[in-house]
Design an enzyme around this catalytic site. Structure first.
Site: not given
Ligand SMILES: [Zn+2]
Length: 770
Positions: A448, A499, A656, A658, A680, A709, A741
């Site tokens: 994304s 996305e 993937h 996370c 991650e 993050h 991510c």
């Molecule tokens: Zn992720």
């Protein structure tokens, strides 16, 4: 059903209720307070009003003893941290200056201090704030909230039972505070914590509480003897206090196992046990310890975690068996109703046929009351409810929605061959290399791109009818063109379409698959003021039409570089939905996998050379009891391979995940048989890359080097150094460079700067190596 005249009246109760209100009034009130639009008094008044409404709802449904203290402005574990005075050092000044603002600072952080860490509440999708404890922690009782809310209920005329997180579970949920030896075991603080609980219990007793519930769900996990000893000590001490209410120790989410004899032998006045799903084993466990001889048993026979109507006759038969094992049997939902939406009656858009199979919190409370009535007064008094329930269950069983013969025949015909790729990884990797022609250390992103205000506005405009589908589609196409142009200009190797058309990684697919239904108001608390509306997987699953091919193909038409097809994997599609309970979950997973497999094959046919199937939920769905994990990993990995194994050897499959801690699922990760996995890793300094290397993981790995993050832009040097750490574990020909991510929640400028640095860092490493 036999009805003994000696049996005392069975009561209906629950352990907790949705906090948010019919229209998420709580979210609005709290966010209004944060934004300065409303004062503390206004927030408190809204909260008290919501508690009042919840108690009235429960009483109206026939709940005789209502819970109190389960309400929270953010999280009940954080409330417990306040109750025991374990305010972290860095939050103490703020908390002492203003307890409400200090409370929210612990939950969310401020400019000056970081919040408490947040993690999943057992295997639910609710998140709690992790207590931080150390050898210097000093506990001090602050009973204001539990006592205040009990008094509120009492004043309103309810028979209320305060519900608290139990002392052992509280310590097991905690982690060592920053600066404390990571090996510190919070359970060693038990003897210091118990006097605080004793104090709170005494205050509740003084306020008039007859019963207090102590929740110990951590005991349904495999616990070592030291923890079982702590349980015995805790309840011996609390049970022998002179000034105390009656104690009800509750557990849920699974069976108690070895903790059941310990609790049954403790001097407490009752146990609340889960009898749904795998926790039904509590029945045998209870029989083995000889029952609760004269004490109170609260039987959780109505599943508090799913959205399906109860099988009332089956529950009554369980309850009848339990009557012989305790002095008094009350009826409850298996856990707090916090985990389900509030009311199915407001879902006017769900087909009536399916709505008749559904029970949300309000309906579950009514089921509990019906069962208690049947248990206390005989099944004749609930004959009407039983007949209706029987008819609804029968209709569900034979409905065309739950029995799609085409789907069933296809799922039954799956063979091992369809779950294996045509060539092993070591062989197909050369075909993929030849087809993709990527540099060593290829760069990519997870999927994304930032969801801009314009995109959100476009979605709202479409929903409100202000723009039509064609205008909306043009906005999506424009966003894709921009995202592709940026990636090309920056020099990324494997591109994504970003996305922009997806509201949510599960909901988007659920809306396009037959068998799923969406709710309009079915909000469930994820954490704090964040609520999600999980889709409901109600029937047999199929894919009437391609779901992602159009936008992926459009993105590919804008560039000569490979664009990844992006899908959500079958395990995650189940984990973040309410899944049907009328067939084994492995069967449901297989249906979802077959639907996704069709999409994977269509993407490949449309020209996608790289297809990523995300499974962020693979690890979080791991069963609480170790004994149940092999069976779970078996169906989960089979479903993933069934989704992905239909492609030719030269098509590259990515996944993937996370998180950075794999531990016992390393073998399962390998069993997914992907070509590339991204993970991650930035915050853990590539530890996961080393773990994979040590386990002999043979495939390509993209340990995330950019921590998404945080709004911080990582510099090129920092990225080079993280890539070097990755190289110490994974050889250059198997390493990828990517963020941790998806970039959905980040700002556009910081993402652009970070990705430019990422591409530059990869270029420097390549230059170094050649
Ligand atoms: Zn992720």
């Amino acid at each position: 059903m036999a009805h003994s005249s000696a049996a005392p009246t069975s009561l209906a109760t629950v352990y907790g209720y949705p906090r948010q209100g019919q229209d998420r009034e709580l979210k609005k009130a709290i966010e209004g307070y944060w934004a300065g639009r409303a004062g503390a008094d206004e927030l408190r008044a809204t909260a008290a009003g919501l508690r009042r409404t919840a108690w009235r709802d429960l009483a109206d449904a026939g709940i005789g003893e209502v819970p109190c203290g389960d309400f929270s402005l953010y999280d009940h574990v954080l409330d417990t941290t306040v109750m025991v005075g374990a305010i972290p050092e860095r939050h103490r000044a703020a908390f002492e200056a203003d307890p409400l603002d200090g409370y929210f600072a612990m939950a969310r952080g401020t400019r000056e201090v970081t919040p408490l860490e947040m993690t999943k509440w057992f295997d639910t999708n609710y998140h709690y704030l992790v207590p931080e404890l150390g050898p210097d922690t000093v506990f001090a009782a602050d009973p204001a909230k539990p006592v205040g809310e009990f008094q509120e209920a009492l004043t309103l005329g309810y028979d209320a039972r305060p519900v608290l997180v139990g002392p052992v579970t509280y310590l097991l949920l905690a982690k060592p505070a920053p600066g404390v030896d990571p090996g510190f075991d919070p359970v060693t603080l038990l003897d210091r914590l118990l006097p605080v609980y004793a104090d709170v219990l005494a205050r509740l007793r003084a306020a008039g509480a007859e019963w207090v519930q102590l929740d110990e769900p951590a005991l349904v996990q495999d616990q070592p003897p030291a923890v079982l000893d702590a349980v015995a000590r805790a309840y011996r001490e609390l049970g022998t206090l002179t000034r105390r209410p009656k104690l009800l120790v509750a557990s849920y989410f699974d069976q108690l196992g070895a903790a059941l004899p310990v609790l049954a032998a403790a001097p407490v006045d009752g146990l609340a046990l889960d009898f749904t799903g795998p926790a039904a084993a509590n029945l045998d466990g209870l029989a083995r310890v000889g029952g609760l001889s004269g004490r109170r048993l609260v039987a959780g026979v109505v599943d508090g975690r799913n959205v399906w109507i109860n099988d009332l006759e089956r529950s009554l038969s369980t309850l009848a068996t339990l009557l012989g094992l305790a002095g008094r049997v009350d009826v409850a939902a298996s856990c707090s109703l916090l985990h389900v939406p509030l009311d199915v009656a407001v879902e006017s858009e769900i087909e009536p046929e399916i709505a008749a199979w559904l029970a949300f919190a309000r309906q579950k409370a009514a089921e509990v009351a019906t069962l208690a009535q049947g248990l206390a007064r005989g099944t004749n008094v609930i004959a009407g409810a039983l007949a209706g329930n029987r008819a609804a269950l029968a209709a569900r069983k034979t409905s065309a929605i739950t029995c799609d013969q085409v789907v069933r025949a296809r799922a039954a015909a799956v063979t091992v061959r369809e779950t294996r790729r045509a060539q092993p990884y070591a062989e197909r990797v050369a075909d993929q290399r030849a087809r993709l022609d990527l540099p060593v250390l290829p760069t990519t992103t997870i999927g994304s791109f930032p969801q801009t205000d314009e995109l959100r506005a476009a979605r709202a405009d479409l929903l409100a009818g202000r723009i039509d589908e064609a205008a909306y589609d043009e906005r999506i196409a424009a966003e894709i063109r921009e995202v592709i142009a940026f990636q090309e200009k920056t020099g990324l190797d494997v591109l994504v379409h970003g996305e922009p058309e997806r509201n949510d990684m599960v909901q988007y697919f659920a809306e396009r698959l037959t068998g799923y239904v969406a709710t309009r108001h079915g909000w469930v608390q994820s954490y704090g003021t964040r609520y999600v509306r999980p889709p409901i997987l109600a029937g047999d699953v199929s894919r009437p039409a391609p779901m992602t091919v159009r936008w992926t193909t459009y993105a590919q038409s804008q560039t000569s570089r490979p664009v990844k097809g992006m899908l959500t994997g079958p395990v995650t599609m189940l984990a973040w939905s309410f899944v049907r309970d009328d067939q084994p979950i492995a069967d449901t997973a297989r249906q979802v996998a077959l639907a996704l497999r069709d999409e994977v094959v269509d993407l490949e046919a449309a020209g996608a050379a790289v297809i990523q199937v995300d499974e962020p939920a693979l690890r979080e769905t791991l069963p609480l009891r170790a004994a149940a994990r092999p069976a779970y990993l078996e169906w989960a990995t089979e479903a993933f391979r069934l989704t992905t194994a239909g492609v030719r050897p030269q098509t590259q499959i990515h996944t993937h995940m996370c998180y950075a801690e794999f531990g016992e699922i390393l073998a399962a990760i390998d069993a997914l048989d992907v070509d590339v996995i991204s993970l991650e890793a930035a915050r853990s300094h590539m530890r996961v890359a080393h773990e994979l290397a040590e386990a002999g993981y043979p495939r390509q790995v993209g340990p995330g080097v950019y921590d998404i993050h945080s709004p911080r832009v990582p510099g090129t040097e920092e990225l080079v150094s993280l890539l070097r750490e990755g190289l110490a574990a994974i050889p250059l020909e198997r390493l990828w460079a990517n963020p941790d991510c998806g970039l959905k929640t980040r700002g556009r400028q910081e993402v652009h700067d970070s990705l430019r640095n990422l591409v530059e860092a990869a270029r420097l490493i390549r230059a170094e190596a050649t």
